[in-house]
Motif scaffolding. Structure first.
Motif, PDB file in Angstrom:
ATOM      1  N   SER A  37       8.393   7.438   7.406  1.00  0.00           N
ATOM      2  CA  SER A  37       7.746   6.133   7.271  1.00  0.00           C
ATOM      3  C   SER A  37       6.238   6.278   7.348  1.00  0.00           C
ATOM      4  N   GLY A  38       5.779   7.247   8.175  1.00  0.00           N
ATOM      5  CA  GLY A  38       4.349   7.482   8.276  1.00  0.00           C
ATOM      6  C   GLY A  38       3.761   7.986   6.982  1.00  0.00           C
ATOM      7  N   ASP A  39       4.518   8.865   6.297  1.00  0.00           N
ATOM      8  CA  ASP A  39       4.056   9.360   5.005  1.00  0.00           C
ATOM      9  C   ASP A  39       3.904   8.208   4.019  1.00  0.00           C
ATOM     10  N   ALA A  40       4.864   7.288   4.043  1.00  0.00           N
ATOM     11  CA  ALA A  40       4.800   6.127   3.151  1.00  0.00           C
ATOM     12  C   ALA A  40       3.609   5.248   3.507  1.00  0.00           C
ATOM     13  N   TRP A  41       3.357   5.091   4.817  1.00  0.00           N
ATOM     14  CA  TRP A  41       2.229   4.281   5.269  1.00  0.00           C
ATOM     15  C   TRP A  41       0.920   4.904   4.800  1.00  0.00           C
ATOM     16  N   GLU A  42       0.816   6.223   4.960  1.00  0.00           N
ATOM     17  CA  GLU A  42      -0.417   6.890   4.537  1.00  0.00           C
ATOM     18  C   GLU A  42      -0.624   6.756   3.028  1.00  0.00           C
ATOM     19  N   LYS A  43       0.445   6.928   2.256  1.00  0.00           N
ATOM     20  CA  LYS A  43       0.312   6.798   0.806  1.00  0.00           C
ATOM     21  C   LYS A  43      -0.111   5.387   0.424  1.00  0.00           C
ATOM     22  N   ALA A  44       0.470   4.386   1.097  1.00  0.00           N
ATOM     23  CA  ALA A  44       0.096   3.004   0.810  1.00  0.00           C
ATOM     24  C   ALA A  44      -1.361   2.743   1.207  1.00  0.00           C
ATOM     25  N   ALA A  45      -1.778   3.340   2.344  1.00  0.00           N
ATOM     26  CA  ALA A  45      -3.166   3.162   2.781  1.00  0.00           C
ATOM     27  C   ALA A  45      -4.131   3.813   1.794  1.00  0.00           C
ATOM     28  N   ARG A  46      -3.774   4.989   1.310  1.00  0.00           N
ATOM     29  CA  ARG A  46      -4.616   5.640   0.305  1.00  0.00           C
ATOM     30  C   ARG A  46      -4.678   4.798  -0.972  1.00  0.00           C
ATOM     31  N   ALA A  47      -3.572   4.148  -1.303  1.00  0.00           N
ATOM     32  CA  ALA A  47      -3.572   3.259  -2.466  1.00  0.00           C
ATOM     33  C   ALA A  47      -4.566   2.122  -2.267  1.00  0.00           C
ATOM     34  N   GLY A  48      -4.782   1.743  -1.003  1.00  0.00           N
ATOM     35  CA  GLY A  48      -5.776   0.709  -0.716  1.00  0.00           C
ATOM     36  C   GLY A  48      -7.167   1.111  -1.163  1.00  0.00           C
ATOM     37  N   TYR A  49      -7.512   2.394  -0.969  1.00  0.00           N
ATOM     38  CA  TYR A  49      -8.805   2.879  -1.450  1.00  0.00           C
ATOM     39  C   TYR A  49      -8.869   2.828  -2.972  1.00  0.00           C
ATOM     40  N   ALA A  50      -7.751   3.149  -3.623  1.00  0.00           N
ATOM     41  CA  ALA A  50      -7.731   3.103  -5.084  1.00  0.00           C
ATOM     42  C   ALA A  50      -7.903   1.676  -5.591  1.00  0.00           C
ATOM     43  N   VAL A  51      -7.231   0.724  -4.939  1.00  0.00           N
ATOM     44  CA  VAL A  51      -7.385  -0.678  -5.332  1.00  0.00           C
ATOM     45  C   VAL A  51      -8.818  -1.137  -5.082  1.00  0.00           C
ATOM     46  N   SER A  52      -9.396  -0.707  -3.960  1.00  0.00           N
ATOM     47  CA  SER A  52     -10.802  -1.022  -3.692  1.00  0.00           C
ATOM     48  C   SER A  52     -11.692  -0.464  -4.791  1.00  0.00           C
ATOM     49  N   GLY A  53     -11.354   0.729  -5.287  1.00  0.00           N
ATOM     50  CA  GLY A  53     -12.114   1.310  -6.391  1.00  0.00           C
ATOM     51  C   GLY A  53     -12.062   0.436  -7.626  1.00  0.00           C
ATOM     52  N   ALA A  54     -10.848  -0.032  -7.977  1.00  0.00           N
ATOM     53  CA  ALA A  54     -10.711  -0.913  -9.134  1.00  0.00           C
ATOM     54  C   ALA A  54     -11.496  -2.206  -8.928  1.00  0.00           C
ATOM     55  N   LEU A  55     -11.446  -2.723  -7.692  1.00  0.00           N
ATOM     56  CA  LEU A  55     -12.155  -3.960  -7.362  1.00  0.00           C
ATOM     57  C   LEU A  55     -13.661  -3.789  -7.555  1.00  0.00           C
TER      58      LEU A  55
END
Length: 277
Positions: A28-46
């Protein structure tokens, strides 16, 4: 951010901090980290969209340069609401990650920074959900004016608005220094080599400085609102861009800031891959 692997490496750290580390270390932690990293990617698009909106303002488009408008633009993409829901999940994961670090890791100053970042990403998650549900809400300037107006009416309200303005101004200066000194590289667990590494450094430098300039203007506008007791003087990023546009050579300055925001977006994509989590 503080590395979270040490707590689970030895196979069983007790206490609240160890619990968070253990949660991150498992599946679950791996999934959380991947989702958190996706947050940086979405911030990049923003930030890429925000950079485009800022540049378009320099050419008289009349667009609004705030995060709500940028998220709204993403929401009007072919995938529409799905993009906004994905953004909400990613921002929620990244905000939760930052809040967990604020509670369990680091020195007091680092905890305060992580808490501030966490709050920002959680607000973006809320805005994403609101837009996905069809509630546009007010723009950044309207939110800033409403916030300042409520504070001005409170006891010592003008002092509070002024203090917030000085805090935002200090945050802008921090961004400029972080970009100029390239200390943002400390947020990365590794820096890519060769041409890619040079590109990441360049994008981070330009991006942090541009964001710092915009934040500094927002801080000045809040201070002016406090000095004049006029909450309408308080503005968000959109108002800061309008203020820059009114300076001599304003359009060129605004274009440079817009390009800088886009550069920060590109850096954020690299951060999604190389961030120190």
């Amino acid at each position: 951010m503080t590395s979270s692997t040490s707590g689970s490496a030895g196979g069983g750290t007790s206490g609240p901090s160890g619990g968070v580390d253990a949660a991150r270390g498992g599946r679950s932690g791996d999934a959380w980290e991947k989702a958190a990293r996706a947050g940086y990617a979405v911030s990049g698009a923003l930030h890429l969209v925000l950079g485009f909106l800022i540049v378009s303002i320099a050419f008289g488009s009349g667009a609004e340069a705030d995060q709500s408008s940028a998220l709204g633009t993403l929401g009007h993409s072919p995938l529409g609401a799905g993009v906004l829901w994905l953004a909400a999940v990613a921002f929620l994961a990244l905000g939760g990650w930052q809040v967990a670090d604020a509670v369990h890791h680091g020195e007091p100053a680092d905890r305060a920074k992580a808490a501030g970042r966490g709050a920002m990403y959680l607000v973006l998650a809320f805005v994403s959900v609101s837009l996905a549900l069809g509630s546009g809400g007010s723009n950044g300037d309207g939110q800033a004016q409403g916030f300042a107006g409520a504070l001005v009416q409170a006891p010592a309200g003008r002092l509070l608005v002024g203090a917030i303005g000085l805090g935002i101004l200090a945050g802008g200066a921090y961004h400029v220094v972080k970009g100029a000194r390239k200390t943002f590289l400390e947020d990365l667990q590794a820096t890519p080599g060769g041409q890619l590494g040079r590109g990441v450094r360049a994008m981070g430098t330009v991006g942090y400085i541009a964001k710092g300039v915009a934040l500094a203007v927002v801080g000045v506008l809040f201070v002016v609102a406090a000095a004049t007791a006029d909450p309408e003087q308080a503005q968000g990023i959109d108002g800061a861009i309008d203020s820059l546009l009114g300076l001599p050579g304003g359009p060129a300055i605004v274009v440079a800031v817009g390009v800088g925001f886009a550069a920060y977006g590109v850096y954020s994509f690299a951060r999604a891959r190389y961030a120190r989590m």
